[in-house]
Write a protein that holds these residues in place. Structure first.
Motif, PDB file in Angstrom:
ATOM      1  N   LEU A  44       0.836  -1.204   0.000  1.00 35.45           N
ATOM      2  CA  LEU A  44       0.000   0.000   0.000  1.00 35.45           C
ATOM      3  C   LEU A  44       0.864   1.245   0.000  1.00 35.45           C
ATOM      4  O   LEU A  44       0.563   2.233  -0.679  1.00 35.45           O
ATOM      5  CB  LEU A  44      -0.915   0.017   1.235  1.00 35.45           C
ATOM      6  N   ASN A  45       1.961   1.210   0.748  1.00 31.94           N
ATOM      7  CA  ASN A  45       2.862   2.365   0.801  1.00 31.94           C
ATOM      8  C   ASN A  45       3.456   2.645  -0.570  1.00 31.94           C
ATOM      9  O   ASN A  45       3.567   3.795  -0.992  1.00 31.94           O
ATOM     10  CB  ASN A  45       3.974   2.135   1.826  1.00 31.94           C
ATOM     11  N   THR A  46       3.850   1.578  -1.255  1.00 28.36           N
ATOM     12  CA  THR A  46       4.425   1.755  -2.586  1.00 28.36           C
ATOM     13  C   THR A  46       3.397   2.377  -3.533  1.00 28.36           C
ATOM     14  O   THR A  46       3.696   3.317  -4.279  1.00 28.36           O
ATOM     15  CB  THR A  46       4.863   0.381  -3.150  1.00 28.36           C
ATOM     16  N   VAL A  47       2.177   1.830  -3.466  1.00 25.52           N
ATOM     17  CA  VAL A  47       1.125   2.361  -4.345  1.00 25.52           C
ATOM     18  C   VAL A  47       0.869   3.824  -3.989  1.00 25.52           C
ATOM     19  O   VAL A  47       0.723   4.689  -4.885  1.00 25.52           O
ATOM     20  CB  VAL A  47      -0.172   1.524  -4.211  1.00 25.52           C
ATOM     21  N   ALA A  48       0.838   4.158  -2.702  1.00 26.48           N
ATOM     22  CA  ALA A  48       0.549   5.530  -2.268  1.00 26.48           C
ATOM     23  C   ALA A  48       1.634   6.488  -2.766  1.00 26.48           C
ATOM     24  O   ALA A  48       1.338   7.589  -3.249  1.00 26.48           O
ATOM     25  CB  ALA A  48       0.435   5.584  -0.749  1.00 26.48           C
ATOM     26  N   SER A 181      -5.609  -1.734  -5.884  1.00 25.98           N
ATOM     27  CA  SER A 181      -6.043  -1.027  -4.691  1.00 25.98           C
ATOM     28  C   SER A 181      -6.967   0.107  -5.126  1.00 25.98           C
ATOM     29  O   SER A 181      -6.931   0.548  -6.267  1.00 25.98           O
ATOM     30  CB  SER A 181      -4.841  -0.408  -3.991  1.00 25.98           C
ATOM     31  N   GLY A 182      -7.777   0.591  -4.204  1.00 31.77           N
ATOM     32  CA  GLY A 182      -8.577   1.775  -4.475  1.00 31.77           C
ATOM     33  C   GLY A 182      -7.725   3.004  -4.200  1.00 31.77           C
ATOM     34  O   GLY A 182      -7.035   3.068  -3.185  1.00 31.77           O
ATOM     35  N   VAL A 183      -7.716   3.970  -5.133  1.00 32.92           N
ATOM     36  CA  VAL A 183      -6.905   5.177  -4.929  1.00 32.92           C
ATOM     37  C   VAL A 183      -7.812   6.395  -5.065  1.00 32.92           C
ATOM     38  O   VAL A 183      -8.647   6.448  -5.963  1.00 32.92           O
ATOM     39  CB  VAL A 183      -5.769   5.260  -5.968  1.00 32.92           C
ATOM     40  N   SER A 236      -6.572   2.468  -0.553  1.00 33.38           N
ATOM     41  CA  SER A 236      -7.215   1.453   0.284  1.00 33.38           C
ATOM     42  C   SER A 236      -6.825   0.071  -0.226  1.00 33.38           C
ATOM     43  O   SER A 236      -6.622  -0.119  -1.429  1.00 33.38           O
ATOM     44  CB  SER A 236      -8.730   1.621   0.253  1.00 33.38           C
ATOM     45  N   ALA A 237      -6.706  -0.865   0.712  1.00 29.74           N
ATOM     46  CA  ALA A 237      -6.335  -2.233   0.327  1.00 29.74           C
ATOM     47  C   ALA A 237      -7.444  -2.813  -0.512  1.00 29.74           C
ATOM     48  O   ALA A 237      -8.613  -2.512  -0.303  1.00 29.74           O
ATOM     49  CB  ALA A 237      -6.135  -3.077   1.568  1.00 29.74           C
ATOM     50  N   PRO A 238      -7.072  -3.608  -1.482  1.00 34.08           N
ATOM     51  CA  PRO A 238      -8.103  -4.202  -2.333  1.00 34.08           C
ATOM     52  C   PRO A 238      -8.993  -5.109  -1.508  1.00 34.08           C
ATOM     53  O   PRO A 238      -8.544  -5.742  -0.556  1.00 34.08           O
ATOM     54  CB  PRO A 238      -7.297  -5.013  -3.344  1.00 34.08           C
ATOM     55  N   HIS A 239     -10.238  -5.139  -1.866  1.00 37.60           N
ATOM     56  CA  HIS A 239     -11.135  -6.051  -1.180  1.00 37.60           C
ATOM     57  C   HIS A 239     -10.854  -7.448  -1.688  1.00 37.60           C
ATOM     58  O   HIS A 239     -10.880  -7.717  -2.872  1.00 37.60           O
ATOM     59  CB  HIS A 239     -12.592  -5.669  -1.463  1.00 37.60           C
ATOM     60  N   GLN A 240     -10.522  -8.347  -0.754  1.00 44.33           N
ATOM     61  CA  GLN A 240     -10.199  -9.704  -1.177  1.00 44.33           C
ATOM     62  C   GLN A 240     -11.201 -10.667  -0.579  1.00 44.33           C
ATOM     63  O   GLN A 240     -11.645 -10.495   0.556  1.00 44.33           O
ATOM     64  CB  GLN A 240      -8.809 -10.097  -0.682  1.00 44.33           C
ATOM     65  N   THR A 241     -11.503 -11.698  -1.336  1.00 45.35           N
ATOM     66  CA  THR A 241     -12.380 -12.727  -0.785  1.00 45.35           C
ATOM     67  C   THR A 241     -11.548 -13.564   0.190  1.00 45.35           C
ATOM     68  O   THR A 241     -10.321 -13.519   0.173  1.00 45.35           O
ATOM     69  CB  THR A 241     -12.901 -13.655  -1.892  1.00 45.35           C
ATOM     70  N   LEU A 242     -12.258 -14.334   1.011  1.00 44.97           N
ATOM     71  CA  LEU A 242     -11.570 -15.176   1.982  1.00 44.97           C
ATOM     72  C   LEU A 242     -10.600 -16.108   1.263  1.00 44.97           C
ATOM     73  O   LEU A 242      -9.481 -16.330   1.703  1.00 44.97           O
ATOM     74  CB  LEU A 242     -12.613 -15.988   2.764  1.00 44.97           C
TER      75      LEU A 242
END
Ligand code: C2E
Ligand code: CA
Ligand code: CA
Length: 528
Positions: A44-48, A181-183, A236-242
């Protein structure tokens, strides 16, 4: 151990083993999760970082294009002016449209649609801007009513503007590092969302942005603020399924934990079972000297006076007394019998040493097992021990069963050494083995003990009661003493005495006693 105790122990064992198995597996799982979260946070930090660089760059380019319009010298909305606008819109690929508006925000011209006089822009008015900088830059976020009809990001200054596609801010972000990720890009002065990736929850993003100083390390959001512009990005972290999460879990940690758990549980089970096994408990008993000795008086059948005692070992297990039949075979099998023999001797000398020293006419018989009869070890222990106490060798006698003659040659040699040292040796449980008679020929011994089974039948069954009588006759022929065991009735004592048995032992005279009771008993039969 009774059934209840055994059940409780089994339950405890299961609980301990389960804990032993689960604890490392649980720790492994926690580490796996932590490592997954750290990886996620790093991503997430890298993406940000990338998103912020991108947002600043786009802003800079749009400002650059706006600056170029400011430098156009032609009269606003004149054909040369419009030509310049079109050139600027074409050369800056981020710019969708450029144009001019009057003081009241009314549209004047657009690079796409030309001047107001062309009719299409009539009556179109810009709303008040969403943001206004101190140096006169203004911006509208998400304007729909623009030429082309698309949602646009509009930046203006001094009556001219450029319009751009807001997704410029957030597209082309490198998502190869993992799931998208959501940006969102935010104007920090007015807390307005400038652009977001598709399907991003704007309200949630703004809430996170406002709470930014409190966003925790393990939060699925990262907020980055620009130092040079009133911009921030929220990733935001991607929404992942279980299933996706499970797949991404560092299984090495988890499996390592489970493997460690199984190994640890195995070790715990082994350790506990060993400790709780009869063998483990008996080893413990030997280590902790948990044996006590009972003394069963041996009496002269003619005078009924006590002549000595047989030392009978007992295991004091918690508050219970375990009889030798229950642990001697195990001790013999597990190589613990010699230590027990030594402890019996120590106890005899500790409890009756003084008594024996004072009354040389009494003796104590000690039972030996096969290992005690294969080497001189016990004799080497016995000699110095009785010498220290001032007890005569004649006062310690040896009882050996046929079972202990496993190595007949060695036993013969050791028995002869005991006798030479002054210890009388008795053949115990005589008549119960297959070769009692042959042993009498092979071994030189001092006496034999008629087994209780032959004494039991006296007066009941003529055929088997005569066995005792035959044994006594044979002993007389061989010139060895006879001690009859397990005499419970007067009739038996009388019979055995009448047939020539000199000594007897059994409940008729006394059950096994404590040392103090035995000393009292001996005194009583002495008439003291
Ligand atoms: P054993 O040497 O034949 O000992 C006699 C057993 O008969 C003893 O049982 C004694 O309590 C029991 N007994 C004596 N008189 C009577 C009676 O009138 N009626 C009945 N029903 N029983 C009587 P205990 O003490 O349970 O010993 C069992 C066996 O354990 C002994 O048999 C002996 O072979 C062995 N043992 C005892 N102490 C030791 C020891 O220190 N070392 C070794 N290696 N074996 C021992
Ligand atoms: Ca015995
Ligand atoms: Ca016996």
């Amino acid at each position: 151990m009774n059934r209840f105790e055994r059940g409780a122990l089994a339950a405890l064992l299961i609980v301990i083993v389960v804990i032993a198995a689960l604890a490392p597996a649980g720790i492994g799982f926690l580490f796996a999760q932590r490592s997954q979260r750290q990886e996620e946070a790093a991503r997430l930090n890298t993406v940000a970082d990338a998103a912020l660089v991108r947002a600043e760059d786009v802003t800079r380019r749009l400002s650059g294009a706006l600056g170029e319009i400011g430098k156009v010298v032609a009269a606003p909305c004149s054909p040369p002016y419009l030509r310049e606008l079109r050139r600027i819109a074409l050369t800056h690929e981020q710019v969708r449209d450029a144009g001019a508006y009057d003081r009241d925000g009314r549209w004047q011209c657009s690079s796409l649609l030309g001047a107001v006089s062309a009719g299409m822009l009539d009556g179109l008015t810009l709303p008040p801007p969403d943001w206004r900088s101190r140096d006169g830059l203004v911006a509208w976020y998400g304007l729909a009513r623009l030429p082309g009809g698309k949602i646009s990001l509009v930046m203006g200054r001094n009556g001219f503007y450029i319009a751009a596609d807001p997704s410029l801010y957030v597209d082309s972000l490198d998502t190869r590092a993992g799931p998208a990720s959501g940006v969102a890009v935010i104007n920090t002065e007015v807390s307005r969302v400038i652009a977001t990736t598709p399907a991003t929850d704007v309200a949630a993003i703004l809430a996170v942005y406002r709470a930014a100083p409190r966003v925790r390390d393990c939060s699925p959001y990262v907020v980055r603020r620009s130092v040079s512009m009133p911009l921030a990005v929220v990733v935001s972290a991607p929404h992942q399924t279980l299933r996706q999460r499970l797949r991404a879990l560092p299984w090495a940690w988890l499996l390592g934990g489970v493997a460690a758990g199984i190994a640890f549980a195995g070790w715990a089970a082994f350790f506990i079972v060993r400790r709780l096994s009869p063998r483990g408990q008996l080893s413990d008993a030997v280590r902790r000297h948990q044996f006590i000795v009972a003394y069963q008086p041996i009496v002269d059948l003619a005078t009924r006076r006590c002549v000595g005692a047989e030392a009978l070992v007992r295991w004091k297990y918690h508050d219970r007394i375990v009889r030798p039949d229950h642990f001697i075979p195990l001790a013999e099998h597990r190589g613990l019998i010699q230590a027990i023999t030594d402890q019996v001797l120590d106890t005899v000398l500790l409890e009756l040493g003084e008594f024996l020293k004072r009354y040389p006419e009494y003796y104590v018989s000690v039972n030996l097992s096969a290992p005690d009869l294969t080497t001189h070890r016990f004799l080497d222990v016995l000699g110095p021990a009785i010498a220290r106490q001032g007890v005569r060798p004649q006062q310690i006698r040896i009882e050996a069963t046929e079972r202990s003659f496993l190595d007949a040659d060695a036993a013969k040699e050791v028995i002869s050494a005991f006798r030479q040292a002054g210890h009388a040796v008795y053949l115990d449980d005589f008549g119960t083995g297959y070769s009692s008679l042959s042993h009498l020929q092979t071994f030189r011994i001092d006496g034999l003990k008629i087994d209780k089974s032959f004494v039991d039948t006296i007066g009941q069954d003529a055929a088997s009661s005569s066995v005792a009588s035959h044994i006594i006759d044979m002993a007389a022929t061989l010139d060895v003493q006879v001690i009859a065991e397990g005499i419970e009735r007067e009739e038996q004592a009388a019979y055995l005495h009448a047939r020539g048995a000199q000594f007897g032992q059994g409940w008729l005279f006394s059950a096994p006693l404590s040392a103090a009771e035995f000393i009292r008993y001996a005194g009583k039969t002495r008439g003291a």
